[in-house]
Design a protein around this motif. Sequence first.
Motif, PDB file in Angstrom:
ATOM      1  N   LEU A  28       0.818  -1.199  -0.029  1.00  0.00           N
ATOM      2  CA  LEU A  28      -0.063  -0.025   0.013  1.00  0.00           C
ATOM      3  C   LEU A  28       0.780   1.238  -0.114  1.00  0.00           C
ATOM      4  N   ASP A  29       1.976   1.354   0.746  1.00  0.00           N
ATOM      5  CA  ASP A  29       2.773   2.505   0.843  1.00  0.00           C
ATOM      6  C   ASP A  29       3.731   2.642  -0.041  1.00  0.00           C
ATOM      7  N   LYS A  30       3.898   1.745  -1.124  1.00  0.00           N
ATOM      8  CA  LYS A  30       4.835   1.880  -2.125  1.00  0.00           C
ATOM      9  C   LYS A  30       4.287   2.223  -3.310  1.00  0.00           C
ATOM     10  N   PRO A  31       5.111   3.176  -4.261  1.00  0.00           N
ATOM     11  CA  PRO A  31       4.250   3.786  -5.371  1.00  0.00           C
ATOM     12  C   PRO A  31       4.122   2.600  -6.540  1.00  0.00           C
ATOM     13  N   PHE A  32       4.695   1.744  -6.695  1.00  0.00           N
ATOM     14  CA  PHE A  32       4.487   0.410  -7.423  1.00  0.00           C
ATOM     15  C   PHE A  32       4.027  -0.632  -6.789  1.00  0.00           C
ATOM     16  N   SER A  33       3.222  -1.459  -7.449  1.00  0.00           N
ATOM     17  CA  SER A  33       2.718  -2.709  -6.598  1.00  0.00           C
ATOM     18  C   SER A  33       2.418  -3.898  -7.725  1.00  0.00           C
ATOM     19  N   SER A  34       2.732  -5.103  -7.271  1.00  0.00           N
ATOM     20  CA  SER A  34       2.470  -6.277  -8.148  1.00  0.00           C
ATOM     21  C   SER A  34       1.002  -6.025  -9.088  1.00  0.00           C
ATOM     22  N   ASP A  35       1.237  -6.507 -10.217  1.00  0.00           N
ATOM     23  CA  ASP A  35       0.007  -6.513 -10.980  1.00  0.00           C
ATOM     24  C   ASP A  35      -0.815  -7.193 -10.605  1.00  0.00           C
ATOM     25  N   SER A  36      -0.604  -8.296  -9.619  1.00  0.00           N
ATOM     26  CA  SER A  36      -1.384  -9.468  -9.278  1.00  0.00           C
ATOM     27  C   SER A  36      -2.419  -8.806  -8.193  1.00  0.00           C
ATOM     28  N   LEU A  37      -1.967  -7.628  -7.582  1.00  0.00           N
ATOM     29  CA  LEU A  37      -2.521  -7.222  -6.584  1.00  0.00           C
ATOM     30  C   LEU A  37      -3.573  -5.968  -6.954  1.00  0.00           C
ATOM     31  N   THR A  38      -2.932  -4.958  -7.750  1.00  0.00           N
ATOM     32  CA  THR A  38      -3.692  -3.922  -8.273  1.00  0.00           C
ATOM     33  C   THR A  38      -3.187  -3.495  -9.539  1.00  0.00           C
ATOM     34  N   ASP A  39      -3.655  -3.365 -10.414  1.00  0.00           N
ATOM     35  CA  ASP A  39      -3.069  -2.287 -11.752  1.00  0.00           C
ATOM     36  C   ASP A  39      -4.094  -1.411 -12.145  1.00  0.00           C
ATOM     37  N   LYS A  40      -5.077  -0.912 -11.369  1.00  0.00           N
ATOM     38  CA  LYS A  40      -5.797   0.324 -11.710  1.00  0.00           C
ATOM     39  C   LYS A  40      -5.834   1.350 -10.371  1.00  0.00           C
ATOM     40  N   ALA A  41      -6.146   2.664 -10.836  1.00  0.00           N
ATOM     41  CA  ALA A  41      -6.210   3.439  -9.465  1.00  0.00           C
ATOM     42  C   ALA A  41      -7.056   4.741 -10.078  1.00  0.00           C
ATOM     43  N   LEU A  42      -7.756   5.155  -8.891  1.00  0.00           N
ATOM     44  CA  LEU A  42      -8.791   6.436  -9.092  1.00  0.00           C
ATOM     45  C   LEU A  42      -7.632   7.664  -9.697  1.00  0.00           C
ATOM     46  N   ARG A  43      -8.272   8.361 -10.516  1.00  0.00           N
ATOM     47  CA  ARG A  43      -7.474   9.423 -11.112  1.00  0.00           C
ATOM     48  C   ARG A  43      -7.152  10.194 -10.019  1.00  0.00           C
ATOM     49  N   TYR A  44      -5.807  10.891  -9.953  1.00  0.00           N
ATOM     50  CA  TYR A  44      -5.137  11.784  -8.885  1.00  0.00           C
ATOM     51  C   TYR A  44      -5.315  13.138  -9.174  1.00  0.00           C
ATOM     52  N   ASP A  45      -5.299  13.701 -10.552  1.00  0.00           N
ATOM     53  CA  ASP A  45      -5.713  14.846 -11.119  1.00  0.00           C
ATOM     54  C   ASP A  45      -6.196  14.756 -12.477  1.00  0.00           C
ATOM     55  N   LEU A  46      -6.459  15.759 -13.202  1.00  0.00           N
ATOM     56  CA  LEU A  46      -6.965  15.543 -14.458  1.00  0.00           C
ATOM     57  C   LEU A  46      -5.836  15.874 -15.564  1.00  0.00           C
ATOM     58  N   THR A  47      -4.805  16.119 -15.177  1.00  0.00           N
ATOM     59  CA  THR A  47      -3.434  16.631 -16.270  1.00  0.00           C
ATOM     60  C   THR A  47      -2.919  15.347 -16.796  1.00  0.00           C
ATOM     61  N   VAL A  48      -2.464  14.229 -15.856  1.00  0.00           N
ATOM     62  CA  VAL A  48      -2.072  13.296 -16.288  1.00  0.00           C
ATOM     63  C   VAL A  48      -3.116  12.135 -17.295  1.00  0.00           C
ATOM     64  N   PRO A  49      -4.107  12.219 -16.795  1.00  0.00           N
ATOM     65  CA  PRO A  49      -5.080  11.650 -17.791  1.00  0.00           C
ATOM     66  C   PRO A  49      -5.324  12.164 -19.036  1.00  0.00           C
ATOM     67  N   PHE A  50      -5.225  13.518 -19.046  1.00  0.00           N
ATOM     68  CA  PHE A  50      -5.217  14.262 -20.328  1.00  0.00           C
ATOM     69  C   PHE A  50      -4.006  14.132 -21.049  1.00  0.00           C
ATOM     70  N   ALA A  51      -2.711  14.276 -20.453  1.00  0.00           N
ATOM     71  CA  ALA A  51      -1.579  13.798 -21.326  1.00  0.00           C
ATOM     72  C   ALA A  51      -1.651  12.285 -21.955  1.00  0.00           C
ATOM     73  N   ARG A  52      -2.214  11.393 -21.199  1.00  0.00           N
ATOM     74  CA  ARG A  52      -2.698  10.158 -21.644  1.00  0.00           C
ATOM     75  C   ARG A  52      -3.424  10.054 -22.882  1.00  0.00           C
ATOM     76  N   PHE A  53      -4.533  10.936 -23.004  1.00  0.00           N
ATOM     77  CA  PHE A  53      -5.438  11.064 -23.877  1.00  0.00           C
ATOM     78  C   PHE A  53      -4.712  11.846 -25.163  1.00  0.00           C
ATOM     79  N   VAL A  54      -4.023  12.816 -24.887  1.00  0.00           N
ATOM     80  CA  VAL A  54      -3.068  13.338 -26.161  1.00  0.00           C
ATOM     81  C   VAL A  54      -2.239  12.521 -26.826  1.00  0.00           C
ATOM     82  N   ALA A  55      -1.429  11.494 -25.985  1.00  0.00           N
ATOM     83  CA  ALA A  55      -0.581  10.707 -26.393  1.00  0.00           C
ATOM     84  C   ALA A  55      -1.320   9.452 -27.191  1.00  0.00           C
TER      85      ALA A  55
END
Length: 455
Positions: free
Chosen positions: A89-116
Amino acid sequence: MKPSLAKGTRDFTAQEVSRRKYIINILQNNFELFGFQPLETPSFENLSTLTGKYGEEGDRLIFKILNSSINEAKEEKKAQMLNDFQRALDKPFSSDSLTDKALRYDLTVPFARFVAMNHGQLTFPYKRYQIQPVWRADRPQKGRFREFYQCDADVVGSESLLQEVDLIQLYLKSFADLKVSVTIHVNNRKILSGLAEYAGITDKLIDFTVALDKLDKIGKEGVVKELLEREISQDSIDKLDFLFSQSDDALENLLQLKEKFVGNEIGLKGVEELEFVLTQSISLGVDIQNLVFDITLARGLDYYTGAIFEVKADEAQMGSIGGGGRYDNLTAVFGVKNIPGIGISFGLDRIYLVMEELGLFPAEATSKVEYLFANFGGEETLEALKLIIQLREKGISAELYPESAKINKQFTYAEKKGIKNLIFLGEEEIKNRTVTFKNLEAGEQKTVSLEEFLG
């Protein structure tokens, strides 16, 4: 079980929803006046999309979503996976078998993903605005929630510093329309890089900016203490001491930096960019009192590369109610290079709290029913419903009290709900084609013809 809310979340009453819509409508109108187009993205993203974009502290505040496959695992396997998840939980990266999705933290990074993902179909410069909720696993306190709305405006595909100037105009017009007096604090991330080079701590740039960004919260002593804890030497800190005693003259402070940055290419570039933004804004009529060069402004997000902004209310203690900056490399992490960007955000929830504290919401910001028709039962009820339909077709809000109850009960309902007028359409009124209504705010009652009432 007694019902309760999750910490950092809120319910919104009718008045609160109406007032929030009032703010949103003003922002949305200004976004579109300035040429921005709407965009919406999913509430959750792939964890890999979000992690590594906000710095070490930001990554810890990302709400991770437990994979549904855990629930489908056998009990022994499930226990092991949950144990692994707890440790992750306290690590920035976690095993894909545990969690591979997350609620968005802000709107800028999802926007950058959309643009890419869609850069081949977009017309650059691409200007978008986005008004949606975001989530952060932060400690709730006044003005800080775990679920809150951001209202963002971003431009990608242009390196022109006129974008910075235009976004300052957008900020000032929007807050003027909301009647909130603000000061916009500005800095440039290149200046911070130049300061790190000047102090000989280039390898500690992130540590430096993260600590400096907390100046408002922990003061000079707290920042110095944290810098020392991050293994930045006292000699380097002494070189940066002038940061904590800046004058009120932005251009004078920039001149002082030019002298310190002789031979410091990145620092001088930051000064040059900020000088352009300040002088152009002043030339366009911006009061220099509303635009402050804040050399200690860092904003803790790693992706900023140039100008950075923070907006503070002048008449309320609320921290920042808006912020943003330039992020020329953000889409590169998604494999798409050379798409510069800049964006700003309005903190809807904090703006609401400021306006509420200062009594800035106009009466029209609260949605109220114009007419309540008293229910007398029988034929009168049908005639009242017919008249209500006509009012609604004219865009006038009206409703019928659902039961044929005592008139005092109907009065009480109207008063508690804040309905302006109580309408009486009884046998006499139907016969004479008239309407009797009582203005509950003024306490006046009169009878008018049906034609006059419908106007």
